[in-house]
Design a protein around this motif. Structure first.
Motif, PDB file in Angstrom:
ATOM      1  N   GLN A  58     -14.352  41.118 -36.291  1.00 52.73           N
ATOM      2  CA  GLN A  58     -15.354  42.096 -35.859  1.00 52.73           C
ATOM      3  C   GLN A  58     -15.344  43.324 -36.776  1.00 52.73           C
ATOM      4  O   GLN A  58     -14.334  43.653 -37.399  1.00 52.73           O
ATOM      5  CB  GLN A  58     -15.082  42.539 -34.418  1.00 52.73           C
ATOM      6  CG  GLN A  58     -15.160  41.403 -33.409  1.00 52.73           C
ATOM      7  CD  GLN A  58     -14.787  41.851 -32.016  1.00 52.73           C
ATOM      8  OE1 GLN A  58     -14.221  42.931 -31.831  1.00 52.73           O
ATOM      9  NE2 GLN A  58     -15.087  41.032 -31.021  1.00 52.73           N
ATOM     10  N   SER A 135     -19.762  25.188 -40.607  1.00 47.09           N
ATOM     11  CA  SER A 135     -20.828  25.617 -39.709  1.00 47.09           C
ATOM     12  C   SER A 135     -21.636  26.718 -40.385  1.00 47.09           C
ATOM     13  O   SER A 135     -21.150  27.835 -40.570  1.00 47.09           O
ATOM     14  CB  SER A 135     -20.246  26.137 -38.394  1.00 47.09           C
ATOM     15  OG  SER A 135     -21.247  26.784 -37.640  1.00 47.09           O
ATOM     16  N   GLN A 136     -22.870  26.402 -40.794  1.00 45.81           N
ATOM     17  CA  GLN A 136     -23.696  27.368 -41.510  1.00 45.81           C
ATOM     18  C   GLN A 136     -23.958  28.610 -40.680  1.00 45.81           C
ATOM     19  O   GLN A 136     -23.957  29.735 -41.188  1.00 45.81           O
ATOM     20  CB  GLN A 136     -25.018  26.712 -41.915  1.00 45.81           C
ATOM     21  CG  GLN A 136     -25.844  27.518 -42.906  1.00 45.81           C
ATOM     22  CD  GLN A 136     -25.139  27.681 -44.237  1.00 45.81           C
ATOM     23  OE1 GLN A 136     -24.560  26.735 -44.760  1.00 45.81           O
ATOM     24  NE2 GLN A 136     -25.185  28.892 -44.794  1.00 45.81           N
ATOM     25  N   ARG A 137     -24.125  28.416 -39.385  1.00 45.22           N
ATOM     26  CA  ARG A 137     -24.406  29.543 -38.507  1.00 45.22           C
ATOM     27  C   ARG A 137     -23.237  30.517 -38.473  1.00 45.22           C
ATOM     28  O   ARG A 137     -23.420  31.740 -38.607  1.00 45.22           O
ATOM     29  CB  ARG A 137     -24.709  29.035 -37.095  1.00 45.22           C
ATOM     30  CG  ARG A 137     -25.015  30.148 -36.098  1.00 45.22           C
ATOM     31  CD  ARG A 137     -25.293  29.577 -34.717  1.00 45.22           C
ATOM     32  NE  ARG A 137     -25.540  30.636 -33.740  1.00 45.22           N
ATOM     33  CZ  ARG A 137     -25.752  30.424 -32.444  1.00 45.22           C
ATOM     34  NH1 ARG A 137     -25.747  29.181 -31.973  1.00 45.22           N
ATOM     35  NH2 ARG A 137     -25.968  31.432 -31.629  1.00 45.22           N
ATOM     36  N   ASN A 138     -22.014  29.991 -38.302  1.00 45.03           N
ATOM     37  CA  ASN A 138     -20.839  30.851 -38.249  1.00 45.03           C
ATOM     38  C   ASN A 138     -20.572  31.530 -39.588  1.00 45.03           C
ATOM     39  O   ASN A 138     -20.190  32.701 -39.637  1.00 45.03           O
ATOM     40  CB  ASN A 138     -19.613  30.038 -37.830  1.00 45.03           C
ATOM     41  CG  ASN A 138     -19.669  29.624 -36.367  1.00 45.03           C
ATOM     42  OD1 ASN A 138     -20.398  30.218 -35.577  1.00 45.03           O
ATOM     43  ND2 ASN A 138     -18.913  28.601 -36.012  1.00 45.03           N
ATOM     44  N   ASP A 140     -22.817  32.262 -41.949  1.00 44.87           N
ATOM     45  CA  ASP A 140     -23.832  33.292 -42.167  1.00 44.87           C
ATOM     46  C   ASP A 140     -23.547  34.525 -41.328  1.00 44.87           C
ATOM     47  O   ASP A 140     -23.724  35.664 -41.785  1.00 44.87           O
ATOM     48  CB  ASP A 140     -25.232  32.748 -41.840  1.00 44.87           C
ATOM     49  CG  ASP A 140     -25.710  31.728 -42.863  1.00 44.87           C
ATOM     50  OD1 ASP A 140     -25.123  31.667 -43.958  1.00 44.87           O
ATOM     51  OD2 ASP A 140     -26.678  30.999 -42.558  1.00 44.87           O
ATOM     52  N   ARG A 141     -23.094  34.310 -40.094  1.00 44.06           N
ATOM     53  CA  ARG A 141     -22.798  35.444 -39.218  1.00 44.06           C
ATOM     54  C   ARG A 141     -21.637  36.258 -39.777  1.00 44.06           C
ATOM     55  O   ARG A 141     -21.677  37.498 -39.773  1.00 44.06           O
ATOM     56  CB  ARG A 141     -22.457  34.926 -37.815  1.00 44.06           C
ATOM     57  CG  ARG A 141     -22.190  36.030 -36.800  1.00 44.06           C
ATOM     58  CD  ARG A 141     -21.876  35.435 -35.445  1.00 44.06           C
ATOM     59  NE  ARG A 141     -22.983  34.642 -34.949  1.00 44.06           N
ATOM     60  CZ  ARG A 141     -22.908  33.858 -33.880  1.00 44.06           C
ATOM     61  NH1 ARG A 141     -21.764  33.767 -33.210  1.00 44.06           N
ATOM     62  NH2 ARG A 141     -23.953  33.172 -33.483  1.00 44.06           N
ATOM     63  N   ALA A 142     -20.601  35.561 -40.270  1.00 39.62           N
ATOM     64  CA  ALA A 142     -19.448  36.262 -40.851  1.00 39.62           C
ATOM     65  C   ALA A 142     -19.846  37.039 -42.097  1.00 39.62           C
ATOM     66  O   ALA A 142     -19.425  38.183 -42.300  1.00 39.62           O
ATOM     67  CB  ALA A 142     -18.338  35.264 -41.176  1.00 39.62           C
ATOM     68  N   GLU A 144     -22.826  38.187 -42.855  1.00 39.84           N
ATOM     69  CA  GLU A 144     -23.657  39.325 -42.461  1.00 39.84           C
ATOM     70  C   GLU A 144     -22.795  40.490 -41.972  1.00 39.84           C
ATOM     71  O   GLU A 144     -23.068  41.663 -42.267  1.00 39.84           O
ATOM     72  CB  GLU A 144     -24.633  38.893 -41.360  1.00 39.84           C
ATOM     73  CG  GLU A 144     -25.769  38.001 -41.863  1.00 39.84           C
ATOM     74  CD  GLU A 144     -26.621  37.479 -40.723  1.00 39.84           C
ATOM     75  OE1 GLU A 144     -26.367  37.889 -39.558  1.00 39.84           O
ATOM     76  OE2 GLU A 144     -27.522  36.652 -40.978  1.00 39.84           O
ATOM     77  N   THR A 145     -21.734  40.162 -41.219  1.00 36.61           N
ATOM     78  CA  THR A 145     -20.819  41.200 -40.735  1.00 36.61           C
ATOM     79  C   THR A 145     -20.117  41.880 -41.907  1.00 36.61           C
ATOM     80  O   THR A 145     -19.969  43.107 -41.932  1.00 36.61           O
ATOM     81  CB  THR A 145     -19.770  40.591 -39.788  1.00 36.61           C
ATOM     82  OG1 THR A 145     -20.436  39.961 -38.687  1.00 36.61           O
ATOM     83  CG2 THR A 145     -18.836  41.674 -39.244  1.00 36.61           C
ATOM     84  N   ARG A 148     -22.476  44.327 -43.632  1.00 34.83           N
ATOM     85  CA  ARG A 148     -22.608  45.574 -42.878  1.00 34.83           C
ATOM     86  C   ARG A 148     -21.350  46.424 -43.025  1.00 34.83           C
ATOM     87  O   ARG A 148     -21.417  47.650 -43.173  1.00 34.83           O
ATOM     88  CB  ARG A 148     -22.872  45.276 -41.398  1.00 34.83           C
ATOM     89  CG  ARG A 148     -24.259  44.715 -41.096  1.00 34.83           C
ATOM     90  CD  ARG A 148     -24.582  44.733 -39.624  1.00 34.83           C
ATOM     91  NE  ARG A 148     -23.733  43.838 -38.850  1.00 34.83           N
ATOM     92  CZ  ARG A 148     -22.805  44.228 -37.991  1.00 34.83           C
ATOM     93  NH1 ARG A 148     -22.585  45.524 -37.792  1.00 34.83           N
ATOM     94  NH2 ARG A 148     -22.093  43.353 -37.323  1.00 34.83           N
TER      95      ARG A 148
END
Length: 289
Positions: A58, A135-138, A140-142, A144-145, A148
């Motif tokens: 996080q 996992s492309q979703r996971n 991409d989320r990582a 993106e975090t 930021r």
């Protein structure tokens, strides 16, 4: 290549790193306290925020929300160095077993201000894939975090490089005894001007030096050869641009830079170039033939 680099993960729950200030005052094992304090404030937040992400997955903006702390240890007598610890509450988190490698990779990515970060990006994705699968979703989320997080660290990154060009020539970052990032004056300029230009990698240029100042390590140059500007002045030369000379040889009597000015002859140099609006506006010269 960074693939073998990892911040050391001790059995005591600490991740170990080292910040080395090289050159100038740091060669005498001393450094300006004001710029050092600013630099350590910057690095302290950089390692704490990135360490928190490595421990929890996080991004926390507020200091009170961070689950890790950064500590300074007594340095060894080398250049001027600060050994550090990231105190983690637990290694049994999202990135168990790879937190050290991830911290080193994200720190390198954060302080790199070249427009081409493809190599650092590739390395980060490979580390995340090792832990999270494909996992492309996971993924991409990582990522993106992380983007930021790096964006939010902008002010701290600027603080961290304060001594460069003033009390030291560069800052080298180490993890597990290996250097994974070196920040020189060209990198500092790019960090301070991140929204206004682009820093190119080191390459060879042919230049004509003028207004040489050995003490301040500065000069003005005309770019010649393939890099010549289309707009020439009345003397048939391209416009002059500012240059900083980071080569330690500039301090030697009879160095090649002073000789080139005296002889009014072009020389070949190795340098990083700073671009603005597609044009070279400054050179950071590290060596010459």
């Amino acid at each position: 290549m960074m693939d073998a680099v990892a911040i050391e993960e001790g059995g005591d729950g600490f991740l170990r790193f080292e910040i080395r200030y090289e050159g100038r005052d740091a060669q005498r094992h001393q450094i300006d306290m004001m710029s050092l304090g600013e630099s350590l404030q910057g690095f302290g937040r950089i390692y704490a925020v990135i360490g928190h992400f490595a421990a929890t997955g996080q991004y926390a903006k507020q200091s009170q929300a961070l689950s890790v702390k950064t500590y300074a240890q007594e340095p060894e007598a080398k250049c001027f160095s600060v050994a550090g610890l990231i105190g983690t509450a637990s290694q049994a988190g999202l990135f168990q077993g790879m937190a050290g490698a991830l911290v080193a990779a994200i720190v390198t990515y954060a302080v790199s201000r070249s427009n081409d970060k493809s190599e650092e990006m590739r390395h980060l994705r490979e580390l995340l894939e090792q832990q999270m699968g494909h996992s492309q979703r996971n993924l991409d989320r990582a990522m993106e975090t992380i983007e930021r997080l790096v964006s939010g660290l902008g002010p701290s990154i600027k603080k961290s490089v304060a001594p460069v060009g003033e009390s030291c020539s560069r800052i080298d970052l180490y993890a597990n005894g290996q250097k994974h990032k070196s920040i020189d004056l060209a990198d500092k300029e790019a960090i301070y001007s991140a929204d206004d230009g682009e820093l190119l990698g080191e390459r060879e240029y042919t230049v004509l030096l003028t207004e040489f100042d050995r003490l301040l390590r500065r000069c003005k140059v005309h770019l010649l050869g393939d890099d010549i500007d289309e707009d020439l002045d009345e003397g048939g030369l391209p416009p002059r641009i500012n240059a900083e000379i980071t080569d330690p040889a500039i301090q030697l009597p009879g160095n090649k830079y002073g000789a080139a000015v005296s002889n009014d002859k072009p020389i070949k140099v190795k340098a990083k170039a700073f671009l603005k609006d597609g044009a070279i506006t400054k050179l950071f010269i590290s060596d010459c033939e």
